[in-house]
Design an enzyme around this catalytic site. Structure first.
Site, PDB file in Angstrom:
ATOM      1  N   GLU A  12     -38.978  20.038   3.363  1.00 57.41           N
ATOM      2  CA  GLU A  12     -40.402  19.314   2.667  1.00 57.41           C
ATOM      3  C   GLU A  12     -40.153  18.469   1.490  1.00 57.41           C
ATOM      4  O   GLU A  12     -41.079  17.948   0.947  1.00 57.41           O
ATOM      5  CB  GLU A  12     -41.330  20.880   2.063  1.00 57.41           C
ATOM      6  CG  GLU A  12     -41.969  21.905   3.200  1.00 57.41           C
ATOM      7  CD  GLU A  12     -42.474  22.998   2.457  1.00 57.41           C
ATOM      8  OE1 GLU A  12     -43.484  23.312   3.036  1.00 57.41           O
ATOM      9  OE2 GLU A  12     -42.745  22.920   1.778  1.00 57.41           O
ATOM     10  N   ASP A 197     -48.968  24.919  11.365  1.00 60.89           N
ATOM     11  CA  ASP A 197     -49.707  26.134  12.452  1.00 60.89           C
ATOM     12  C   ASP A 197     -51.082  26.478  12.158  1.00 60.89           C
ATOM     13  O   ASP A 197     -51.185  26.675  11.027  1.00 60.89           O
ATOM     14  CB  ASP A 197     -48.683  27.260  12.174  1.00 60.89           C
ATOM     15  CG  ASP A 197     -48.139  28.163  10.904  1.00 60.89           C
ATOM     16  OD1 ASP A 197     -49.032  29.264  10.404  1.00 60.89           O
ATOM     17  OD2 ASP A 197     -47.878  27.711  10.595  1.00 60.89           O
TER      18      ASP A 197
END
Length: 233
Positions: A12, A197
């Site tokens: 990230e 997701d």
């Protein structure tokens, strides 16, 4: 102006870290803070580690050592809003804990004793994020982001969270702790994450497959926000 940027995982932060000019690194208690310039703005980029404790500790270190004027939390999240798909953006209007419960003493679900029920994101930073979303022509939702020390996977935890927080847009593991610390330090914040997701029974498989996609999208957003801030002076 100095902007604090927080991501939990290597995936990230790596795309942002690699672009920081005059980069210096501070390592402390499992956290790493990278300082320098990015897209014309002084930045302090924190890789906090996963979960609420790591996020709270890292955010405290960031605010104490680097004293940023504002904080943006980047990274990935699980989408609960039905309109969100992998790669879409979620912007916080507020953040809450989904795994805190002192309702026996009259508090709201997710509210910690002595704290507000939610930690509210800064309106100017929300507007900045949404302006960049329009420029980049991304699909996005503004809403409640809920945090807890669990990866949400399966019908039972999903049902529990939706029952307690009907307006929840996304779930992850750090944002509420970051918002909590920013609230205590009176530092404006916003959470801008990309969906990795859709939180369901197969979310662990989707997360592993699409984390890189989410990281690229969230990095795109951060760079656009920094560029806009630099242009404003």
């Amino acid at each position: 102006m100095k902007v604090g940027i927080i991501g939990a995982m290597e995936e990230e932060v790596t795309l942002l870290r690699d672009r920081i000019e005059n980069r210096q690194t501070l390592a402390r208690a499992g956290c790493e803070i990278y300082t320098g310039q990015l897209n014309g703005i002084d930045v302090a980029l924190l890789k906090s580690g996963i979960g609420k404790v790591a996020a709270a500790m890292g955010t405290t270190l960031l605010l104490e050592h680097c004293q940023p004027d504002l904080v943006i939390n980047t990274g990935s999240a699980g989408g609960l809003d039905s309109s969100l798909k992998v790669g879409d953006i979620v912007v916080s209007n507020e953040v809450r804990y989904h795994d805190a419960d002192v309702t026996a003493f009259g508090y709201e679900p997710g509210q910690m004793a002595g704290c507000p029920a939610a930690f509210v994101a800064d309106e100017d930073l929300i507007a900045l994020a949404e302006n960049c979303i329009q420029q980049l022509k991304l699909n996005a939702v503004r809403g409640l982001i809920c945090s807890g020390d669990a990866f949400i996977n399966g019908a039972e935890p999903l049902a529990r969270i939706r029952a307690a927080f009907p307006t929840v847009a996304a779930v992850e593991m750090e944002a509420a702790a970051i918002g909590h610390v920013c609230y205590l330090f009176n530092t404006p914040f916003v959470v801008v994450r990309a969906i990795s997701d859709v939180a369901d029974q197969a979310s662990h498989l989707s997360f592993e497959e699409f984390l890189v996609v989410a990281a690229k999208q969230s990095t795109l957003m951060i760079k656009a926000m920094l560029t806009t801030l630099a242009q404003r002076g």
